[in-house]
Design a protein around this motif. Sequence first.
Motif, PDB file in Angstrom:
ATOM      1  N   THR A   1      32.137  37.080  49.062  1.00 26.00           N
ATOM      2  CA  THR A   1      31.905  36.585  50.563  1.00 26.00           C
ATOM      3  C   THR A   1      30.637  37.639  50.695  1.00 26.00           C
ATOM      4  O   THR A   1      30.128  38.828  49.349  1.00 26.00           O
ATOM      5  CB  THR A   1      32.317  37.877  52.075  1.00 26.00           C
ATOM      6  N   ARG A   2      29.521  37.379  51.109  1.00 22.64           N
ATOM      7  CA  ARG A   2      28.475  37.911  51.196  1.00 22.64           C
ATOM      8  C   ARG A   2      27.991  38.698  52.528  1.00 22.64           C
ATOM      9  O   ARG A   2      26.896  39.413  53.247  1.00 22.64           O
ATOM     10  CB  ARG A   2      27.013  37.439  51.868  1.00 22.64           C
ATOM     11  N   SER A   3      29.449  38.935  53.906  1.00 26.73           N
ATOM     12  CA  SER A   3      29.366  39.165  54.869  1.00 26.73           C
ATOM     13  C   SER A   3      29.514  40.963  55.187  1.00 26.73           C
ATOM     14  O   SER A   3      30.476  41.398  54.196  1.00 26.73           O
ATOM     15  CB  SER A   3      30.390  38.881  55.993  1.00 26.73           C
ATOM     16  N   GLU A   4      28.759  41.803  55.218  1.00 27.68           N
ATOM     17  CA  GLU A   4      28.980  42.941  55.519  1.00 27.68           C
ATOM     18  C   GLU A   4      31.103  43.717  56.103  1.00 27.68           C
ATOM     19  O   GLU A   4      30.706  44.867  55.889  1.00 27.68           O
ATOM     20  CB  GLU A   4      27.952  43.630  56.562  1.00 27.68           C
ATOM     21  N   THR A   5      30.702  42.219  57.226  1.00 25.04           N
ATOM     22  CA  THR A   5      31.914  42.985  57.723  1.00 25.04           C
ATOM     23  C   THR A   5      33.192  42.829  56.665  1.00 25.04           C
ATOM     24  O   THR A   5      34.362  43.255  57.364  1.00 25.04           O
ATOM     25  CB  THR A   5      32.445  42.551  58.979  1.00 25.04           C
ATOM     26  N   ILE A   6      33.809  41.974  55.928  1.00 22.28           N
ATOM     27  CA  ILE A   6      34.458  41.192  55.109  1.00 22.28           C
ATOM     28  C   ILE A   6      34.615  42.024  54.022  1.00 22.28           C
ATOM     29  O   ILE A   6      33.864  42.579  53.488  1.00 22.28           O
ATOM     30  CB  ILE A   6      34.440  39.914  54.435  1.00 22.28           C
ATOM     31  N   ASP A   7      36.433  42.569  53.991  1.00 19.47           N
ATOM     32  CA  ASP A   7      36.791  43.358  53.217  1.00 19.47           C
ATOM     33  C   ASP A   7      37.586  42.513  51.640  1.00 19.47           C
ATOM     34  O   ASP A   7      39.184  42.384  52.491  1.00 19.47           O
ATOM     35  CB  ASP A   7      37.068  44.458  53.252  1.00 19.47           C
ATOM     36  N   CYS A   8      37.231  41.292  50.856  1.00 18.31           N
ATOM     37  CA  CYS A   8      37.944  40.963  50.124  1.00 18.31           C
ATOM     38  C   CYS A   8      39.256  41.301  49.756  1.00 18.31           C
ATOM     39  O   CYS A   8      40.046  41.520  49.309  1.00 18.31           O
ATOM     40  CB  CYS A   8      37.415  40.358  48.759  1.00 18.31           C
ATOM     41  N   SER A   9      38.908  42.532  48.589  1.00 19.94           N
ATOM     42  CA  SER A   9      39.600  43.845  48.548  1.00 19.94           C
ATOM     43  C   SER A   9      40.800  44.189  48.981  1.00 19.94           C
ATOM     44  O   SER A   9      41.670  44.088  48.739  1.00 19.94           O
ATOM     45  CB  SER A   9      39.394  44.984  47.670  1.00 19.94           C
ATOM     46  N   ALA A  10      40.674  44.571  50.693  1.00 21.35           N
ATOM     47  CA  ALA A  10      41.865  44.809  51.196  1.00 21.35           C
ATOM     48  C   ALA A  10      42.554  43.456  51.334  1.00 21.35           C
ATOM     49  O   ALA A  10      43.215  44.003  51.516  1.00 21.35           O
ATOM     50  CB  ALA A  10      41.570  45.672  52.716  1.00 21.35           C
ATOM     51  N   PHE A  11      41.799  42.689  51.358  1.00 23.51           N
ATOM     52  CA  PHE A  11      43.194  41.120  51.902  1.00 23.51           C
ATOM     53  C   PHE A  11      43.458  41.309  50.676  1.00 23.51           C
ATOM     54  O   PHE A  11      44.861  40.641  51.261  1.00 23.51           O
ATOM     55  CB  PHE A  11      41.569  39.906  52.493  1.00 23.51           C
ATOM     56  N   ALA A  12      43.154  41.701  49.640  1.00 22.64           N
ATOM     57  CA  ALA A  12      43.959  40.992  47.916  1.00 22.64           C
ATOM     58  C   ALA A  12      45.135  41.691  48.165  1.00 22.64           C
ATOM     59  O   ALA A  12      45.914  41.216  47.219  1.00 22.64           O
ATOM     60  CB  ALA A  12      42.769  40.882  47.133  1.00 22.64           C
ATOM     61  N   LYS A  13      44.309  43.146  48.995  1.00 24.25           N
ATOM     62  CA  LYS A  13      46.149  44.234  48.866  1.00 24.25           C
ATOM     63  C   LYS A  13      47.342  44.305  49.595  1.00 24.25           C
ATOM     64  O   LYS A  13      47.822  44.967  49.506  1.00 24.25           O
ATOM     65  CB  LYS A  13      45.082  45.624  48.760  1.00 24.25           C
ATOM     66  N   SER A  14      47.000  43.244  50.989  1.00 24.65           N
ATOM     67  CA  SER A  14      47.799  43.103  51.806  1.00 24.65           C
ATOM     68  C   SER A  14      49.215  42.515  51.561  1.00 24.65           C
ATOM     69  O   SER A  14      49.395  42.040  52.944  1.00 24.65           O
ATOM     70  CB  SER A  14      46.380  42.785  53.020  1.00 24.65           C
ATOM     71  N   PHE A  15      48.819  41.612  50.586  1.00 24.33           N
ATOM     72  CA  PHE A  15      50.236  40.944  50.959  1.00 24.33           C
ATOM     73  C   PHE A  15      51.234  40.862  50.174  1.00 24.33           C
ATOM     74  O   PHE A  15      51.382  41.557  48.569  1.00 24.33           O
ATOM     75  CB  PHE A  15      49.967  39.173  50.203  1.00 24.33           C
ATOM     76  N   PRO A  16      52.585  41.891  49.871  1.00 21.52           N
ATOM     77  CA  PRO A  16      53.733  42.229  49.485  1.00 21.52           C
ATOM     78  C   PRO A  16      54.255  41.228  48.402  1.00 21.52           C
ATOM     79  O   PRO A  16      54.457  40.068  49.016  1.00 21.52           O
ATOM     80  CB  PRO A  16      55.036  42.370  50.412  1.00 21.52           C
ATOM     81  N   GLY A  17      54.257  41.934  47.526  1.00 20.82           N
ATOM     82  CA  GLY A  17      55.254  41.206  46.269  1.00 20.82           C
ATOM     83  C   GLY A  17      54.236  40.168  45.649  1.00 20.82           C
ATOM     84  O   GLY A  17      54.666  39.250  44.842  1.00 20.82           O
ATOM     85  N   CYS A  18      52.499  40.332  45.806  1.00 14.88           N
ATOM     86  CA  CYS A  18      51.246  39.714  45.172  1.00 14.88           C
ATOM     87  C   CYS A  18      50.322  40.454  44.557  1.00 14.88           C
ATOM     88  O   CYS A  18      50.774  42.513  45.181  1.00 14.88           O
ATOM     89  CB  CYS A  18      50.634  38.839  46.195  1.00 14.88           C
ATOM     90  N   THR A  19      50.172  40.854  43.506  1.00 19.69           N
ATOM     91  CA  THR A  19      48.940  41.223  43.121  1.00 19.69           C
ATOM     92  C   THR A  19      47.815  40.849  43.250  1.00 19.69           C
ATOM     93  O   THR A  19      47.961  40.194  43.372  1.00 19.69           O
ATOM     94  CB  THR A  19      49.419  41.438  41.496  1.00 19.69           C
ATOM     95  N   GLY A  20      46.903  41.983  43.606  1.00 22.64           N
ATOM     96  CA  GLY A  20      45.663  41.864  43.837  1.00 22.64           C
ATOM     97  C   GLY A  20      44.216  43.301  44.136  1.00 22.64           C
ATOM     98  O   GLY A  20      44.966  44.119  44.450  1.00 22.64           O
ATOM     99  N   GLY A  21      43.415  43.256  43.939  1.00 25.77           N
ATOM    100  CA  GLY A  21      42.492  44.129  44.305  1.00 25.77           C
ATOM    101  C   GLY A  21      41.009  43.583  44.350  1.00 25.77           C
ATOM    102  O   GLY A  21      40.858  42.509  43.465  1.00 25.77           O
ATOM    103  N   GLY A  22      39.909  44.811  43.509  1.00 24.11           N
ATOM    104  CA  GLY A  22      38.623  44.318  43.642  1.00 24.11           C
ATOM    105  C   GLY A  22      37.668  44.676  44.238  1.00 24.11           C
ATOM    106  O   GLY A  22      38.112  46.227  44.572  1.00 24.11           O
ATOM    107  N   HIS A  23      36.372  44.479  44.744  1.00 20.06           N
ATOM    108  CA  HIS A  23      35.585  45.049  45.250  1.00 20.06           C
ATOM    109  C   HIS A  23      35.060  44.489  46.924  1.00 20.06           C
ATOM    110  O   HIS A  23      36.238  43.384  46.964  1.00 20.06           O
ATOM    111  CB  HIS A  23      34.526  45.160  45.003  1.00 20.06           C
TER     112      HIS A  23
END
Length: 125
Positions: free
Chosen positions: A68-90
């Motif tokens: 994303t280029r948006s200041e309001t979107i958080d890719c990392s929080a989204f990636a971490k929000s799904f139980p049973g899945c692995t995710g993270g980043g910036h």
Amino acid sequence: AVARQLERADVTLAGQRDAASILQVGGLTVVVSASTDISDLADYFEEADFLVGYSFFDNTAMKLSFRTRSETIDCSAFAKSFPGCTGGGHKAAAGMSIPMAFVNDNPVALIESMIRDSYTVLVGE
């Protein structure tokens, strides 16, 4: 040889652009591509709020990449929000893996459903 490699890269990027799906989810314009190499697509789809690329890994998982280029979107929080899945980043770029047991035969519809289900996490509401 370098010119030929650049030409192949241009053809690959053009194919990704042509095959991308553009979705409206909530107030976001989302571009979904069947490739996790989506950094260059951000330049082409400047109107996109959120870019998602996907691929399959050894028939065991679907890998997702987010940008994303948006200041309001958080890719990392989204990636971490799904139980049973692995995710993270910036905040601006993240990724995750989804076990194939959770993946259906329509990846774009699955991704759209994930965004709808975790919209408030994605946009920080």
